[in-house]
Scaffold this motif. Structure first.
Motif, PDB file in Angstrom:
ATOM      1  N   ARG A 400      69.407 -30.241 -86.807  1.00 43.55           N
ATOM      2  CA  ARG A 400      67.967 -29.971 -87.031  1.00 43.55           C
ATOM      3  C   ARG A 400      67.400 -30.710 -88.238  1.00 43.55           C
ATOM      4  N   MET A 401      68.135 -31.690 -88.769  1.00 45.76           N
ATOM      5  CA  MET A 401      67.538 -32.497 -89.831  1.00 45.76           C
ATOM      6  C   MET A 401      66.680 -33.573 -89.167  1.00 45.76           C
ATOM      7  N   MET A 402      65.520 -33.805 -89.737  1.00 51.98           N
ATOM      8  CA  MET A 402      64.636 -34.832 -89.188  1.00 51.98           C
ATOM      9  C   MET A 402      65.135 -36.203 -89.646  1.00 51.98           C
ATOM     10  N   THR A 403      64.332 -37.229 -89.429  1.00 50.95           N
ATOM     11  CA  THR A 403      64.771 -38.564 -89.850  1.00 50.95           C
ATOM     12  C   THR A 403      64.544 -38.778 -91.351  1.00 50.95           C
ATOM     13  N   VAL A 404      64.091 -37.750 -92.042  1.00 50.31           N
ATOM     14  CA  VAL A 404      63.998 -37.773 -93.507  1.00 50.31           C
ATOM     15  C   VAL A 404      65.150 -36.917 -94.037  1.00 50.31           C
ATOM     16  N   GLU A 405      65.889 -37.451 -94.992  1.00 51.77           N
ATOM     17  CA  GLU A 405      67.066 -36.723 -95.514  1.00 51.77           C
ATOM     18  C   GLU A 405      66.677 -35.401 -96.176  1.00 51.77           C
ATOM     19  N   GLY A 406      67.400 -34.357 -95.827  1.00 53.68           N
ATOM     20  CA  GLY A 406      67.166 -33.054 -96.460  1.00 53.68           C
ATOM     21  C   GLY A 406      66.005 -32.275 -95.885  1.00 53.68           C
ATOM     22  N   LEU A 407      65.306 -32.867 -94.886  1.00 54.78           N
ATOM     23  CA  LEU A 407      64.132 -32.206 -94.295  1.00 54.78           C
ATOM     24  C   LEU A 407      64.503 -31.665 -92.910  1.00 54.78           C
ATOM     25  N   PHE A 408      64.452 -30.343 -92.774  1.00 55.29           N
ATOM     26  CA  PHE A 408      64.854 -29.676 -91.539  1.00 55.29           C
ATOM     27  C   PHE A 408      63.634 -29.025 -90.898  1.00 55.29           C
ATOM     28  N   GLY A 409      63.811 -28.530 -89.665  1.00 49.42           N
ATOM     29  CA  GLY A 409      62.686 -27.861 -89.009  1.00 49.42           C
ATOM     30  C   GLY A 409      63.170 -26.840 -88.003  1.00 49.42           C
ATOM     31  N   SER A 422      59.621 -16.873 -79.109  1.00 46.09           N
ATOM     32  CA  SER A 422      59.836 -16.197 -80.402  1.00 46.09           C
ATOM     33  C   SER A 422      61.323 -16.122 -80.741  1.00 46.09           C
ATOM     34  N   SER A 423      62.135 -15.664 -79.796  1.00 44.35           N
ATOM     35  CA  SER A 423      63.561 -15.483 -80.068  1.00 44.35           C
ATOM     36  C   SER A 423      64.265 -16.820 -80.297  1.00 44.35           C
ATOM     37  N   GLY A 424      63.890 -17.829 -79.518  1.00 42.81           N
ATOM     38  CA  GLY A 424      64.493 -19.155 -79.669  1.00 42.81           C
ATOM     39  C   GLY A 424      64.066 -19.807 -80.979  1.00 42.81           C
ATOM     40  N   SER A 425      62.829 -19.543 -81.404  1.00 34.90           N
ATOM     41  CA  SER A 425      62.354 -20.114 -82.672  1.00 34.90           C
ATOM     42  C   SER A 425      63.119 -19.512 -83.835  1.00 34.90           C
ATOM     43  N   PHE A 426      63.310 -18.190 -83.799  1.00 33.55           N
ATOM     44  CA  PHE A 426      64.103 -17.538 -84.853  1.00 33.55           C
ATOM     45  C   PHE A 426      65.530 -18.103 -84.841  1.00 33.55           C
ATOM     46  N   THR A 427      66.073 -18.254 -83.644  1.00 34.60           N
ATOM     47  CA  THR A 427      67.439 -18.789 -83.510  1.00 34.60           C
ATOM     48  C   THR A 427      67.522 -20.206 -84.077  1.00 34.60           C
ATOM     49  N   GLU A 428      66.523 -21.009 -83.779  1.00 35.98           N
ATOM     50  CA  GLU A 428      66.536 -22.379 -84.297  1.00 35.98           C
ATOM     51  C   GLU A 428      66.407 -22.373 -85.824  1.00 35.98           C
ATOM     52  N   GLY A 429      65.642 -21.406 -86.363  1.00 31.22           N
ATOM     53  CA  GLY A 429      65.570 -21.247 -87.815  1.00 31.22           C
ATOM     54  C   GLY A 429      66.948 -20.956 -88.385  1.00 31.22           C
ATOM     55  N   ARG A 430      67.699 -20.115 -87.691  1.00 29.91           N
ATOM     56  CA  ARG A 430      69.056 -19.789 -88.155  1.00 29.91           C
ATOM     57  C   ARG A 430      69.929 -21.048 -88.159  1.00 29.91           C
ATOM     58  N   ILE A 431      69.800 -21.829 -87.075  1.00 29.95           N
ATOM     59  CA  ILE A 431      70.607 -23.058 -86.973  1.00 29.95           C
ATOM     60  C   ILE A 431      70.245 -24.009 -88.120  1.00 29.95           C
ATOM     61  N   ALA A 432      68.939 -24.147 -88.368  1.00 30.72           N
ATOM     62  CA  ALA A 432      68.485 -25.051 -89.438  1.00 30.72           C
ATOM     63  C   ALA A 432      68.923 -24.526 -90.806  1.00 30.72           C
ATOM     64  N   GLY A 433      68.867 -23.207 -90.992  1.00 26.68           N
ATOM     65  CA  GLY A 433      69.259 -22.611 -92.278  1.00 26.68           C
ATOM     66  C   GLY A 433      70.724 -22.872 -92.590  1.00 26.68           C
ATOM     67  N   LYS A 434      71.545 -22.673 -91.576  1.00 24.41           N
ATOM     68  CA  LYS A 434      72.981 -22.901 -91.766  1.00 24.41           C
ATOM     69  C   LYS A 434      73.240 -24.376 -92.133  1.00 24.41           C
ATOM     70  N   ALA A 435      72.561 -25.279 -91.426  1.00 22.52           N
ATOM     71  CA  ALA A 435      72.764 -26.712 -91.675  1.00 22.52           C
ATOM     72  C   ALA A 435      72.242 -27.105 -93.057  1.00 22.52           C
ATOM     73  N   ALA A 436      71.113 -26.513 -93.466  1.00 19.52           N
ATOM     74  CA  ALA A 436      70.533 -26.858 -94.772  1.00 19.52           C
ATOM     75  C   ALA A 436      71.485 -26.425 -95.896  1.00 19.52           C
TER      76      ALA A 436
END
Ligand code: SFD
Ligand code: AMP
Length: 614
Positions: A400-409, A422-436
């Protein structure tokens, strides 16, 4: 910059900065804390996370749940579903990644106190449809926000983020963000090792059906102001599928969603003469898009197309056949509660227009277009995929990192992943949080640094609309039209008119072509020339001014993508009249854009669609 020097500058340091405390943002805060026990996790939100974002009013269904514990669906099935609905084009790696984790998210929501409807016979979650489950969701947002509040080191409410900050040493690395407090006017400099943008989608970039005093009545929240796209675009992050704007069938005037009606109440639609019109258009749709019309369920855009064609043929309005279903007291209750828990305005509209769905089949209408990456559409940032699943060219860093380093979404921000809701967005937030958290841990001593000159310059840029107003106000004695400034509302109406008339809004029946888009882009660049002259009477208007800035750059991106894709891939979402058919030979691909803020130029390219799942 004379007038506003008295405003304080407040500095906040963090390891993970989450911009936007909606569904993606709450998920990101929750998971960042789980993996980064000692890290500083900060959430910044322009409203108050208690009731902010698209779910402010509540929801009646969770639209993305596999039900793997009962063998109801597999993650692969959901990828196939989303791919069919989006006419073949989704990021299968990202979609699969959400589908395999989403059930765990939903189970946490239940633990946190969200009331779920249960099937009285099986005891399982009550299904609305194959992917949707029903909830008593008026308090959905406060329940989810509580988890984020407990997880975050601090939540800064009422701060509108206007710009991202880049690292002083490495040109393509993020270092933080700036914004202002919409209540006390203080300027905030957030210095952070990583940033997760979860700032929701975009309403009000196309002219809505209701204008004037009714302009707050749109389907997607009127405060979804495109920051999710504008913030990454401005720092050069690649965007994808921004032409894939969404248009939805909604109940007329209140924008009540139709899912619960079609799926749970099993209601159908008919034309003004009581006929089932969808089969009428089968052959002509097949001619335009080939076998995609035979997918089940029929893709959302093609259902829209049949509706629009029937109205054009003079057999509108289209109505939802509710009279029979509403004779069943259970279905009648569900029909009303669906809106009372999610879109109260629709229930009020029916009451005020003497519509009792037991007696009258209510009218439907096709909405104006929105830009969002979490519903039946794929607009958003181009993101790196999961390490264990993404093909090589979808992987350049952390998940979930964009093409800018350190920038996730997460959520509406990320492209290619329709039907997360809603549920998938929260889940994707979790995925991005873990990666960040992993990104931050791996940084070691090589930490980003903000540039003082950059944020000092942004400080004067951010408050300029207040200065413009303060000075220019003296030139007029009454009214709102000034020779020296334009108000945010004027700018918004100008934007909506350009997008509506040239980029495929309701005014042209969603139709556009190359000459229209070229002219639309010229008019957008003239609008951009005027934006430094925005005038803001108050901090509230200053927020409106920055929301407009974000909508304009996002609109330009939508127009560039629409111009680039020379086909009509999603009839019913929009039509390229000069390329009226789906063209799999040349356009079975993603479109990518990147913006150069210095030159104002856009670069467009194609990226392959990898089919990972058969
Ligand atoms: O029926 C800044 N959605 C539905 N999802 C479901 O699961 N079930 C449904 O029933 C759904 N339906 C529905 C839905 C939405 C709406 C409006 C209606 C009906 C009427 C979709 C979901 O709501 C959507 O998928 C998620 O909310 C997306 O999550 P996310 O995180 O991408 O967006 P957000 O929740 O809106 O949060 C964004 C936050 O960012 C803040 N923000 N903060 C600081 N600075 C800035 N510059 C900011 N810009 C924005 C916002 O305030 C917000 O808190 S149905 O129609 O399908
Ligand atoms: P909506 O209420 O229209 O936002 O849709 C809610 C959910 O129901 C989404 O997952 C939609 O894709 C799905 N949906 C809505 N209408 C239909 C339909 N006619 N057939 C199949 N799925 C639908």
């Amino acid at each position: 910059m004379g007038l506003f020097n008295s405003r304080k500058t407040i500095y906040v340091d963090s390891d993970v900065l989450v911009i936007g405390g909606g569904f993606g943002g709450c998920g990101a805060a929750y998971e960042s804390r789980h993996w980064g026990r000692d890290l500083k996790v900060v959430v910044v939100e322009k409203a108050n996370i208690e009731r902010s974002g698209a779910v402010a009013q509540g929801l009646y269904a969770i639209n993305c749940y596999m039900g793997m514990q009962w063998d109801e669906n597999k993650p692969e099935d959901h990828v196939r579903y989303a791919r069919n609905d989006l006419m073949g084009l989704v990021r299968e790696d990202l979609s699969y990644d959400i589908a395999r984790h989403v059930d765990a998210t939903v189970h946490m929501f239940e633990e946190w106190g969200l009331p779920f409807m249960k099937d009285p016979e099986t005891g399982r979650y009550q299904r609305e449809g194959k992917w949707q489950i029903m909830i008593h969701g008026e308090s959905y947002k406060p329940i989810i926000a509580e988890a984020a509040r407990k997880a975050a080191t601090k939540v800064y409410n009422r701060i509108m983020v206007t710009h991202l900050l880049m690292d002083k040493k490495k040109p393509n690395r993020v270092a933080g963000a700036v914004g202002f407090n919409v209540r006390d006017g203080n300027f905030y400099v957030f210095r952070s090792k990583s940033v997760i943008v979860a700032a929701g989608g975009a309403s009000h970039i196309f002219k809505p059906h209701s204008v004037g005093e009714g302009m707050g009545r749109t389907w997607y929240a009127p405060w979804s102001s495109a920051s999710a796209y504008a913030l990454p675009i401005q720092v050069g992050a690649k965007m994808t599928q921004m032409e894939n704007r969404i248009v939805l069938t909604r109940f007329k005037d209140g924008y009540g969603p139709v899912g619960a009606y079609f799926l749970h109440l099993k209601t159908t639609t008919e034309n003004a003469y009581g006929e089932n019109y969808e089969p009428t258009w089968y052959d002509s749709i097949k001619e335009m898009v080939g076998d995609y019309v035979d997918h089940q369920p029929v893709p959302t855009c093609l259902r829209n197309h049949a509706f629009l064609q029937e109205v054009k043929a003079g057999r509108g309005p289209i109505r939802m056949v509710t009279k029979e279903a509403f004779k069943d007291p259970h279905k009648e209750t569900v029909g009303w509660e669906n809106f009372l828990g999610m879109t109260i305005g629709q229930a009020v509209v029916w009451a005020s227009q003497n519509i009792d769905p037991k007696e009258i089949n209510p009218e439907l209408v096709m909405s104006e277009p929105y830009v969002m990456g979490s519903h039946a559409t794929c607009s958003g940032a181009w993101a790196s995929g999961p390490e264990d699943y993404a093909p090589d060219d979808y992987q350049w860093g952390y998940n979930r990192m964009m093409t800018v380093e350190g920038l996730f979404g997460a959520g509406d921000t990320i492209g290619g992943t329709a039907h997360k809701f809603s549920s998938g967005s929260f889940t994707e937030g979790r995925i991005a949080g873990k990666a960040a958290v992993k990104y931050v841990t791996d940084l070691g001593s090589d930490q980003p640094q903000v540039d003082e000159a950059e944020y000092e310059n942004l400080k004067s840029v951010v408050y300029q609309p207040m200065e413009n107003y303060e000075v220019g106000r003296n030139e007029i004695v009454a009214g709102t039209v000034s020779p020296s400034y334009l108000l945010p509302l004027h700018g918004l109406q100008r934007l909506e008119k350009i997008m509506d008339e040239y980029v495929g809004g309701t005014g042209t029946n969603y139709l556009t072509n190359e000459p229209m888009l070229t002219r639309g882009l010229e008019l957008l660049s003239m609008l951009k020339e005027d934006l430094p002259y925005l005038g803001a009477e108050s901090l509230h208007q200053l927020q409106r001014a920055w929301e407009l800035q974000h909508r304009v750059i996002t609109s330009e991106c939508v127009a560039q993508h629409t111009l680039f894709r020379k086909e009509t891939r999603w009839p019913g979402y929009y039509y390229r009249a000069d390329h009226p058919k789906l063209d799999d030979t040349n356009w079975h691909c993603f479109t990518l854009s990147s913006y150069d803020a210095k030159s104002g130029e856009w670069e467009m390219e194609k990226a392959p669609v990898h089919h990972i799942i058969d």
